[in-house]
Design an enzyme around this catalytic site. Structure first.
Site, PDB file in Angstrom:
ATOM      1  N   GLU A   1      -9.915  12.274   7.786  1.00  4.96           N
ATOM      2  CA  GLU A   1      -9.731  13.607   7.205  1.00  4.96           C
ATOM      3  C   GLU A   1     -11.047  14.370   7.082  1.00  4.96           C
ATOM      4  OE1 GLU A   1      -6.797  13.296   3.650  1.00  4.96           O
ATOM      5  OE2 GLU A   1      -7.488  11.286   4.144  1.00  4.96           O
TER       6      GLU A   1
ATOM      7  N   ARG B   1      -7.948   3.513  13.490  1.00  8.80           N
ATOM      8  CA  ARG B   1      -7.010   4.616  13.745  1.00  8.80           C
ATOM      9  C   ARG B   1      -6.431   4.590  15.150  1.00  8.80           C
ATOM     10  NH1 ARG B   1      -5.731   5.743   8.674  1.00  8.80           N
ATOM     11  NH2 ARG B   1      -7.547   6.344   7.454  1.00  8.80           N
TER      12      ARG B   1
ATOM     13  N   ASP C   1       0.849  -1.187   0.000  1.00  6.22           N
ATOM     14  CA  ASP C   1       0.000   0.000   0.000  1.00  6.22           C
ATOM     15  C   ASP C   1       0.888   1.242   0.000  1.00  6.22           C
ATOM     16  OD1 ASP C   1      -2.439   1.285  -0.051  1.00  6.22           O
ATOM     17  OD2 ASP C   1      -2.652   1.322   2.124  1.00  6.22           O
TER      18      ASP C   1
ATOM     19  N   GLU D   1     -10.360   3.889   3.842  1.00 10.99           N
ATOM     20  CA  GLU D   1      -9.479   4.627   2.944  1.00 10.99           C
ATOM     21  C   GLU D   1      -9.889   4.253   1.522  1.00 10.99           C
ATOM     22  OE1 GLU D   1      -5.299   4.075   3.991  1.00 10.99           O
ATOM     23  OE2 GLU D   1      -5.536   5.573   5.586  1.00 10.99           O
TER      24      GLU D   1
ATOM     25  N   GLN E   1      -3.791   1.824  15.153  1.00 14.41           N
ATOM     26  CA  GLN E   1      -2.684   2.292  14.307  1.00 14.41           C
ATOM     27  C   GLN E   1      -1.821   3.338  15.008  1.00 14.41           C
ATOM     28  OE1 GLN E   1      -4.151   4.100  10.685  1.00 14.41           O
ATOM     29  NE2 GLN E   1      -2.112   4.659   9.952  1.00 14.41           N
TER      30      GLN E   1
ATOM     31  N   HIS F   1      -3.604  13.849   1.205  1.00 10.36           N
ATOM     32  CA  HIS F   1      -3.814  12.879   2.287  1.00 10.36           C
ATOM     33  C   HIS F   1      -2.613  12.844   3.237  1.00 10.36           C
ATOM     34  CE1 HIS F   1      -4.832   9.235   4.472  1.00 10.36           C
ATOM     35  NE2 HIS F   1      -3.693   8.684   4.087  1.00 10.36           N
TER      36      HIS F   1
ATOM     37  N   LYS G   1      -4.448  -2.217  10.285  1.00 14.46           N
ATOM     38  CA  LYS G   1      -4.830  -2.378   8.880  1.00 14.46           C
ATOM     39  C   LYS G   1      -5.067  -3.838   8.501  1.00 14.46           C
ATOM     40  CE  LYS G   1      -3.505   1.888   7.379  1.00 14.46           C
ATOM     41  NZ  LYS G   1      -4.282   2.746   6.460  1.00 14.46           N
TER      42      LYS G   1
ATOM     43  N   ASP H   1      -9.268   0.281   2.156  1.00 18.19           N
ATOM     44  CA  ASP H   1      -8.263  -0.137   3.134  1.00 18.19           C
ATOM     45  C   ASP H   1      -8.771   0.257   4.527  1.00 18.19           C
ATOM     46  OD1 ASP H   1      -5.887  -0.796   4.416  1.00 18.19           O
ATOM     47  OD2 ASP H   1      -4.959   1.143   3.958  1.00 18.19           O
TER      48      ASP H   1
ATOM     49  N   GLU I   1      -9.233   3.999  -2.251  1.00 19.80           N
ATOM     50  CA  GLU I   1      -8.000   3.897  -3.035  1.00 19.80           C
ATOM     51  C   GLU I   1      -8.264   3.203  -4.360  1.00 19.80           C
ATOM     52  OE1 GLU I   1      -4.848   2.054  -0.808  1.00 19.80           O
ATOM     53  OE2 GLU I   1      -5.400   3.033   1.081  1.00 19.80           O
TER      54      GLU I   1
ATOM     55  N   THR J   1      -8.945  -5.825   3.975  1.00 19.09           N
ATOM     56  CA  THR J   1      -8.851  -4.853   2.893  1.00 19.09           C
ATOM     57  C   THR J   1      -9.814  -5.334   1.812  1.00 19.09           C
ATOM     58  OG1 THR J   1      -6.499  -4.556   3.382  1.00 19.09           O
ATOM     59  CG2 THR J   1      -7.280  -3.743   1.246  1.00 19.09           C
TER      60      THR J   1
END
Lengths: 387, 387
Positions: free
Chosen positions: A335, A213, A102, A175, A216, A109, A229, A209, A177, A233
């Site tokens: 975000e 948080r 990844d 996420e 992480q 970002h 993570k 993904d 992607e 996925t």
């Protein structure tokens, strides 16, 4: 008969693995709202496999030749017994994932995350504009769209707590992607040049993904994300051929200062004008623009192999979260809700991270030839309670 | 006839994949200086496979039963046609690697690296004694002992330089580790408890996690090591069964302060009294003691799956560099030569990192029953010039 405005017209022709009526999974191609059984339509057993890997491994010239045959097929009248309605089939993981990497290729970002995770410091780290930063993820937990996502448990520690606590993540995020699938790899010590991208990369999928948080933030120094993570996925079931994306190529937005080192330079950029849409419980919350990504996927693959590392059929590398400059273009809830400080309104309620029962769906499209659009299908998943 | 002091006596019986006289690779077991062809000796086709994966996937009860049959076999007289001299066979990668995770479980190593990479700061980061820190590596570049290691090229930047330069690594290093191979994994959302370690982990190999320190130092923030490691990871060809290591189990040296969270607690520790030996061009330079590792492999696997991640047959997780408290017990040249500041004398010359043509060999042994010792064979590799 394909509707003229279909995202799956004759210029797209994405591949997937489907099963119908209890039969074994096999390769199909999507045309309009139908799935064409390729083993039956072309009489070629490579498509009777339960993954795209054997076909992908046959290489670029075969990808071109088969695409040409399918184009001819769908222009004519297909025998009814090789066609299924897309609503009548079950879609499976389209390929066996070899290694999964990844990246972190959106400047917006990376800057947003830097501001949130390292407040007061320079948001972009010194290496960021010199190389596409990335890390290896867990290949064994890549799942197909529609798979339920059980809320992960793990350690978390807020700065104010003396010791970590264990429990279900309270900051479960997405996420949005794009993912790129290697069709033909490279042996050791034979790096892939950016200009050879289309000879090695078979196609493109949508990626969610999922990210815890809180897990992480506590675990990620100094070796990077892991348990935050690795639980799941999700990828979309339809692999859009790179051959379908010529009309979507655009210049990259930056890279003049600093100029990339020679091994990362492209003669013609693989920037891609793909527009993603993120829906939270059906409500659109973001439209991340892939054309704003700093690094191209051709540069990512060149970087991955420049140290002599081999690449294999089925290697999946993803772009990292796609975030644009505008607030409504961010590809993660971290975000969009600014670390929880600026909740979104979803379904009339103030929301920050994912609750059990929430469903997130990412779709995307890109320009095709003659004013048409190329669709990517969707990657969707619902959050299930922790076990 | 096995010499009484053999490291491959009847209490060891490691598995590997060999070929002899141009025949296809198949599973063998090492006894003394011989390799027993298991498909031929036991008449079981699972051992005619070119990897250990099918046998490993059969599960713990089969591992016990087959070990018992082999023990009976080697006590008797074996037919000559099922036995090969170890010098007459070629050894292959013993299993297909699914996901590869590398941990960082030595307190001495993590502290040394912290001092070298982040001078002036607290060497151990706050999470280190609460969880086994680890990250995913590249499964596709795990190679068998004896494979030449081409010096990787990549970006590096010293703090005094204005921009990165590209070229062959000038700080090529080793990491001496143990690796643990998952035989039977676990489905999603079914974490493996530390006490179930031996039911899931089939065996142990030696690992040399080749590391380009200059590439790593520039790339590793914030997502961890990538190109500095992904070019090659060497493993020994003989997989020592966990069943052979009961006599090597020892308590862990620490974990009283802080006490691990409940999901990491073991009823009986899987600390292992394995003594590694590192030779640089034939000269012994270090004896890393595995018994000083902070985290046990059972804790590593419990951590890997606690977030709901599945595990698969062939998953490989490695310990991270094994370093003891004493200088002569460090498992990397980065530590042995203190970042280049304190060269070693090797072959009469002052040496810091690897030169082209250098060969590194790691061996190891552990206590077996009745005063015997269990050998791990070796992992060796020679550095070849960059291409």
């Amino acid at each position: 008969m394909i509707p003229h405005d279909s995202l799956f017209g004759p210029d797209n022709l994405p591949y997937g693995v489907f099963s119908a009526g209890g039969s074994a999974p096999r390769v199909g191609v999507r045309v309009g709202d139908s799935v064409v059984d390729l083993a039956a339509a072309l009489g070629d057993d490579v498509f009777a496999a339960p993954t795209l890997n054997p076909f992908m491994a046959q290489g670029y010239d075969r990808w071109v030749a088969v695409r040409s045959r399918i184009t001819d097929l769908v222009r004519g009248e297909l025998p009814a017994d090789v066609v299924h309605a897309v609503d009548d089939v079950r879609m499976h993981l389209p390929f066996e994932v070899a290694d999964y990497v990844d990246f972190y290729a959106s400047e917006h970002h990376a800057s947003n995350v830097g501001r949130l995770f390292r407040p007061g410091a320079e948001p972009l780290l010194p290496n960021w504009k010199h190389l596409p930063v990335g890390y290896h993820g867990r290949a064994g937990t890549v799942v197909v769209s529609g798979t339920g996502i059980v809320r992960p448990s793990g350690q978390r520690k807020s700065p104010s707590e003396p010791a970590p606590v264990f429990g279900p993540s309270t900051r479960l995020d997405i996420e949005a992607e794009l993912g790129f699938v290697v069709g033909t790899g490279t042996p050791p010590n034979t790096p892939i040049r950016p200009d050879d991208f289309a000879r090695h990369v078979f196609g493109v999928v949508l990626v969610n993904d999922w990210s815890a948080r809180d897990i992480q933030a506590w675990e990620y120094v100094p070796l990077g994300p892991n348990l935050g993570k690795s639980f799941a996925t999700s990828i979309s079931p339809w692999v859009v051929p790179v051959l379908a994306l010529e009309g979507a190529r655009v210049p990259l937005p930056g890279q003049a200062d600093p100029e990339p080192l020679p091994y990362l330079r492209e003669s013609a950029s693989w920037g891609l004008d793909v527009e993603l849409v993120v829906r939270w419980n059906g409500e659109e919350v973001s439209r991340p623009p892939y054309r704003e990504m700093y690094w191209s996927p051709a540069q990512m693959l060149a970087h991955l192999t420049i140290n002599g590392a081999s690449a294999r059929t089925g290697d999946l590398f993803a772009s990292g979260t796609v975030s644009g400059a505008a607030k409504g273009e961010r590809g993660s809830f971290l975000e969009l809700a600014w670390g929880g400080a600026e909740p979104l309104t979803v379904g009339g309620e103030a929301r920050t991270f994912l609750l059990d029962g929430d469903e997130v769906t990412i779709t995307a499209s890109a320009p095709g030839p003659n004013g048409t659009r190329i669709g990517f299908g969707e990657v969707t998943g619902r959050v299930l309670p922790s076990v």
